[in-house]
Design a protein around this motif. Structure first.
Motif, PDB file in Angstrom:
ATOM      1  N   UNK A 210       0.857  -1.176   0.000  1.00  0.00           N
ATOM      2  CA  UNK A 210       0.000   0.000   0.000  1.00  0.00           C
ATOM      3  C   UNK A 210       0.897   1.231   0.000  1.00  0.00           C
ATOM      4  N   UNK A 211       0.958   1.911  -1.156  1.00  0.00           N
ATOM      5  CA  UNK A 211       1.887   3.023  -1.288  1.00  0.00           C
ATOM      6  C   UNK A 211       3.308   2.524  -1.090  1.00  0.00           C
ATOM      7  N   UNK A 212       4.042   3.152  -0.172  1.00  0.00           N
ATOM      8  CA  UNK A 212       5.389   2.700   0.163  1.00  0.00           C
ATOM      9  C   UNK A 212       5.387   1.724   1.330  1.00  0.00           C
ATOM     10  N   UNK A 213       4.208   1.386   1.826  1.00  0.00           N
ATOM     11  CA  UNK A 213       4.107   0.514   2.976  1.00  0.00           C
ATOM     12  C   UNK A 213       3.803  -0.924   2.600  1.00  0.00           C
ATOM     13  N   UNK A 214       3.795  -1.795   3.624  1.00  0.00           N
ATOM     14  CA  UNK A 214       3.564  -3.222   3.438  1.00  0.00           C
ATOM     15  C   UNK A 214       2.391  -3.678   4.308  1.00  0.00           C
ATOM     16  N   UNK A 215       1.715  -4.722   3.853  1.00  0.00           N
ATOM     17  CA  UNK A 215       0.538  -5.242   4.555  1.00  0.00           C
ATOM     18  C   UNK A 215       0.613  -6.762   4.629  1.00  0.00           C
ATOM     19  N   UNK A 216       0.215  -7.317   5.771  1.00  0.00           N
ATOM     20  CA  UNK A 216      -0.022  -8.745   5.921  1.00  0.00           C
ATOM     21  C   UNK A 216      -1.474  -8.939   6.330  1.00  0.00           C
ATOM     22  N   UNK A 217      -2.125  -9.940   5.754  1.00  0.00           N
ATOM     23  CA  UNK A 217      -3.551 -10.125   6.031  1.00  0.00           C
ATOM     24  C   UNK A 217      -3.937 -11.581   5.875  1.00  0.00           C
ATOM     25  N   UNK A 218      -4.966 -11.990   6.628  1.00  0.00           N
ATOM     26  CA  UNK A 218      -5.513 -13.332   6.457  1.00  0.00           C
ATOM     27  C   UNK A 218      -6.099 -13.531   5.063  1.00  0.00           C
ATOM     28  N   UNK A 219      -6.706 -12.482   4.495  1.00  0.00           N
ATOM     29  CA  UNK A 219      -7.360 -12.615   3.194  1.00  0.00           C
ATOM     30  C   UNK A 219      -7.139 -11.379   2.337  1.00  0.00           C
ATOM     31  N   UNK A 220      -7.289 -11.563   1.036  1.00  0.00           N
ATOM     32  CA  UNK A 220      -7.084 -10.459   0.095  1.00  0.00           C
ATOM     33  C   UNK A 220      -8.196  -9.422   0.173  1.00  0.00           C
ATOM     34  N   UNK A 221      -9.395  -9.796   0.643  1.00  0.00           N
ATOM     35  CA  UNK A 221     -10.481  -8.815   0.719  1.00  0.00           C
ATOM     36  C   UNK A 221     -10.116  -7.655   1.638  1.00  0.00           C
ATOM     37  N   UNK A 222      -9.253  -7.897   2.638  1.00  0.00           N
ATOM     38  CA  UNK A 222      -8.836  -6.827   3.537  1.00  0.00           C
ATOM     39  C   UNK A 222      -7.792  -5.919   2.890  1.00  0.00           C
ATOM     40  N   UNK A 223      -7.103  -6.411   1.862  1.00  0.00           N
ATOM     41  CA  UNK A 223      -6.222  -5.533   1.084  1.00  0.00           C
ATOM     42  C   UNK A 223      -7.058  -4.559   0.267  1.00  0.00           C
ATOM     43  N   UNK A 224      -8.152  -5.066  -0.287  1.00  0.00           N
ATOM     44  CA  UNK A 224      -8.993  -4.237  -1.156  1.00  0.00           C
ATOM     45  C   UNK A 224      -9.542  -3.025  -0.414  1.00  0.00           C
ATOM     46  N   UNK A 225      -9.924  -3.215   0.844  1.00  0.00           N
ATOM     47  CA  UNK A 225     -10.597  -2.135   1.571  1.00  0.00           C
ATOM     48  C   UNK A 225      -9.670  -0.955   1.831  1.00  0.00           C
ATOM     49  N   UNK A 226      -8.355  -1.193   1.880  1.00  0.00           N
ATOM     50  CA  UNK A 226      -7.404  -0.099   2.099  1.00  0.00           C
ATOM     51  C   UNK A 226      -6.685   0.307   0.814  1.00  0.00           C
ATOM     52  N   UNK A 227      -7.109  -0.260  -0.314  1.00  0.00           N
ATOM     53  CA  UNK A 227      -6.494   0.092  -1.592  1.00  0.00           C
ATOM     54  C   UNK A 227      -5.111  -0.481  -1.776  1.00  0.00           C
ATOM     55  N   UNK A 228      -4.823  -1.618  -1.134  1.00  0.00           N
ATOM     56  CA  UNK A 228      -3.517  -2.257  -1.259  1.00  0.00           C
ATOM     57  C   UNK A 228      -3.511  -3.235  -2.430  1.00  0.00           C
ATOM     58  N   UNK A 229      -2.329  -3.489  -2.945  1.00  0.00           N
ATOM     59  CA  UNK A 229      -2.138  -4.420  -4.064  1.00  0.00           C
ATOM     60  C   UNK A 229      -1.626  -5.740  -3.523  1.00  0.00           C
ATOM     61  N   UNK A 230      -2.221  -6.842  -3.972  1.00  0.00           N
ATOM     62  CA  UNK A 230      -1.736  -8.162  -3.592  1.00  0.00           C
ATOM     63  C   UNK A 230      -0.378  -8.420  -4.232  1.00  0.00           C
ATOM     64  N   UNK A 231       0.603  -8.744  -3.429  1.00  0.00           N
ATOM     65  CA  UNK A 231       1.927  -9.114  -3.939  1.00  0.00           C
ATOM     66  C   UNK A 231       1.985 -10.625  -4.144  1.00  0.00           C
ATOM     67  N   UNK A 232       1.684 -11.378  -3.087  1.00  0.00           N
ATOM     68  CA  UNK A 232       1.687 -12.836  -3.180  1.00  0.00           C
ATOM     69  C   UNK A 232       1.186 -13.410  -1.857  1.00  0.00           C
ATOM     70  N   UNK A 233       0.974 -14.718  -1.847  1.00  0.00           N
ATOM     71  CA  UNK A 233       0.693 -15.413  -0.602  1.00  0.00           C
ATOM     72  C   UNK A 233       2.009 -15.721   0.118  1.00  0.00           C
ATOM     73  N   UNK A 234       1.976 -15.692   1.437  1.00  0.00           N
ATOM     74  CA  UNK A 234       3.103 -16.212   2.198  1.00  0.00           C
ATOM     75  C   UNK A 234       3.078 -17.727   2.029  1.00  0.00           C
ATOM     76  N   UNK A 235       4.208 -18.322   1.675  1.00  0.00           N
ATOM     77  CA  UNK A 235       4.247 -19.757   1.428  1.00  0.00           C
ATOM     78  C   UNK A 235       4.115 -20.553   2.722  1.00  0.00           C
ATOM     79  N   UNK A 236       3.582 -21.773   2.650  1.00  0.00           N
ATOM     80  CA  UNK A 236       3.615 -22.641   3.828  1.00  0.00           C
ATOM     81  C   UNK A 236       5.057 -22.811   4.320  1.00  0.00           C
ATOM     82  N   UNK A 237       5.248 -22.671   5.626  1.00  0.00           N
ATOM     83  CA  UNK A 237       6.576 -22.818   6.202  1.00  0.00           C
ATOM     84  C   UNK A 237       7.490 -21.627   6.027  1.00  0.00           C
ATOM     85  N   UNK A 238       6.943 -20.503   5.541  1.00  0.00           N
ATOM     86  CA  UNK A 238       7.767 -19.312   5.297  1.00  0.00           C
ATOM     87  C   UNK A 238       7.582 -18.291   6.412  1.00  0.00           C
ATOM     88  N   UNK A 239       8.677 -17.593   6.736  1.00  0.00           N
ATOM     89  CA  UNK A 239       8.634 -16.422   7.607  1.00  0.00           C
ATOM     90  C   UNK A 239       9.118 -15.225   6.811  1.00  0.00           C
TER      91      UNK A 239
END
Length: 491
Positions: A210-239
């Protein structure tokens, strides 16, 4: 603020659905992070409606937190609350309790949880369930830990406190290697936003910009509400460890295993406007209806969804069968706080407070009702009675998931197995119990086809976690076994 919970549940007349335990959201590098987090949690409200919490960090005021019972819209919209949460970094959590829910809800069980370590503070919010939490808790208490909540998530904080690693991300890695079960975690330090998924990837977690910032969310619908762009899913076993200075650093702290994402996220938990694994949840649910129409056709006049979760599948069933789709049941969207303390007379009205039949449409018709699941069967019987009272000629149930015959131990509020209708009845026995003209569930293979596995379920190595249908648990629920739960293979 009182420590007593409100005198109502978010769905006081709907105890016949499986419910997600919670949703998590975090943001870094934005002005007024708390407002972004509140919006994100509002979009994730379907994942947890009992309580919510937000933690932020500000260089002048340090860590700040607010935890409240009730809906986000009622608790995190006032200026008085939001002004106490300054900073450009924040995380949040919405909760519907499973672990720690045996007694009355307490504010101390509401996440995010916060811990002060020698190298600084950290807050953590967790979606999922730790299946060895009781064993860990006993061990930690014996070693001197003092717990403040009944939540399994607090075990992670105590394990981090006892780790000998130097940094907070490293301590979190160390702690999570001791944890069994399902976890999608959003955490924060003074400068870092951290996201982790368990090796099986049972619960979802996505990364956005979102702009110059970053977002983590359980679902993509919460990215939409703040106008954020989906980058990718966090992979299983990834930090992922995110800072404003260095962006996203990806780590792989766990031994790789074959992922087992929760298939019920596709069926019910996730919002239909979210994207999972590159697939539209809405389109997957519509395809479930298509598969259901192929597997269980029936002559009828109307296909009607049980709102709202049955709607996409009903559309797919109608399209495939050629039977007209109709809104035979209308949902009252505004009952939320109307009956905070219902009288006994109002309670006896049951599901009629939430759903009403479109009598002029239903009268004299053979009706196919499409719902997402049958758990205890109580709501299904009431809906059937309403449809017949409205003058329907026939009632046929088509269910957009296989029979739910096993409890979930990975972050879902599930009844004990003996209370699940499908645990003790065959499909025909359930049809007789519900007193409907026909009842059919989608097959497990049909569900797999609908979610993008054209060959169906691989019996040797299932592609998803489907334990609630199959009884095959990818992580042994050790705490529950200790309490007497019997696994399928041991029956």
């Amino acid at each position: 603020m009182t420590d007593q919970p409100p005198a109502y549940r978010a769905h006081p007349f709907d105890d016949d659905k499986l419910r997600e335990e919670c949703g998590v959201f975090g943001v870094l590098g934005v002005a007024d992070a708390a407002n972004f987090v509140a919006l994100g949690l509002h979009a994730l409200q379907h994942r947890g409606q009992e309580a919510g919490g937000i933690v932020t960090y500000d260089a002048e005021r340090g860590f700040n937190s607010a935890r409240r019972f009730g809906y986000v819209r009622d608790t995190f919209t006032s200026a008085d609350v939001m002004q106490t949460l300054p900073g450009s970094l924040g995380i949040g959590h919405v909760r519907y309790s499973t672990s720690g829910s045996k007694g009355p809800a307490q504010i101390r069980d509401v996440q995010p949880f916060f811990g002060e370590f020698s190298m600084g503070g950290a807050a953590i919010a967790h979606n999922g369930n730790i299946t060895n939490a009781q064993a860990l808790r006993r061990e930690l208490i014996e070693r001197g830990s003092i717990f403040q909540s009944s939540s399994d998530t607090e075990c992670i904080i105590h394990l981090m406190a006892r780790s000998l690693q130097k940094g907070i991300p490293e301590r979190m890695e160390d702690a999570l290697r001791r944890v069994e079960g399902a976890f999608s975690i959003v955490a924060m330090t003074r400068t870092k936003l951290i996201g982790v998924r368990d090796p099986l990837g049972v619960r979802p977690l996505v990364l956005g910009r979102v702009g110059d910032g970053w977002v983590l969310s359980s679902e993509t619908c919460a990215l939409d509400i703040i106008g954020a762009e989906l980058v990718r899913e966090i992979d299983p076993g990834e930090m992922v460890v995110i800072t404003e200075e260095h962006g996203v650093e990806s780590l792989r702290p766990f031994r790789p295993v074959r992922p087992r994402f929760c298939i019920f996220e596709h069926v019910y938990f996730s919002r239909p406007d979210s994207i999972i694994g590159g697939r539209s949840v809405y389109e997957t649910r519509r395809q479930i209806g298509v598969e259901l129409a192929r597997e269980a056709p029936v002559e009828a006049d109307l296909v009607c969804p049980v709102p709202d979760s049955g709607t996409p599948a009903a559309i797919g069933f109608s399209q495939e069968s050629g039977i007209p789709y109709a809104m035979g049941i209308v949902r009252n969207q505004y009952m939320g706080r109307t009956f905070i303390e219902p009288t006994e007379q109002i309670r006896n009205m049951g599901v009629r407070l939430k759903l009403n039949v479109n009598r002029a449409l239903i009268r004299g018709k053979r009706v196919i009702l499409v719902d997402d699941s049958v758990v205890r069967g109580t709501t299904s019987r009431k809906i059937k009675e309403m449809i017949l009272d409205a003058g329907a000629a026939e009632v046929h149930f088509r269910i957009a998931s296989p029979p739910t015959s096993w409890p979930c131990f990975y972050g879902v509020d599930t009844p004990q197995r003996e209370k699940l209708l499908a645990a003790s009845m065959s499909e025909e026995e359930m049809r007789s119990h519900l007193a409907v003209d026909s009842l059919r569930f989608i097959s497990l293979d049909g569900l797999y086809r609908a979610v993008g596995e054209p060959q169906g379920r691989d019996a040797g190595t299932p592609q998803y976690c489907d334990a609630c249908f199959s009884g095959e648990y990818p992580v042994e629920p050790s705490d529950m076994i200790e309490q007497g739960f019997t696994l399928k293979a041991a029956e």
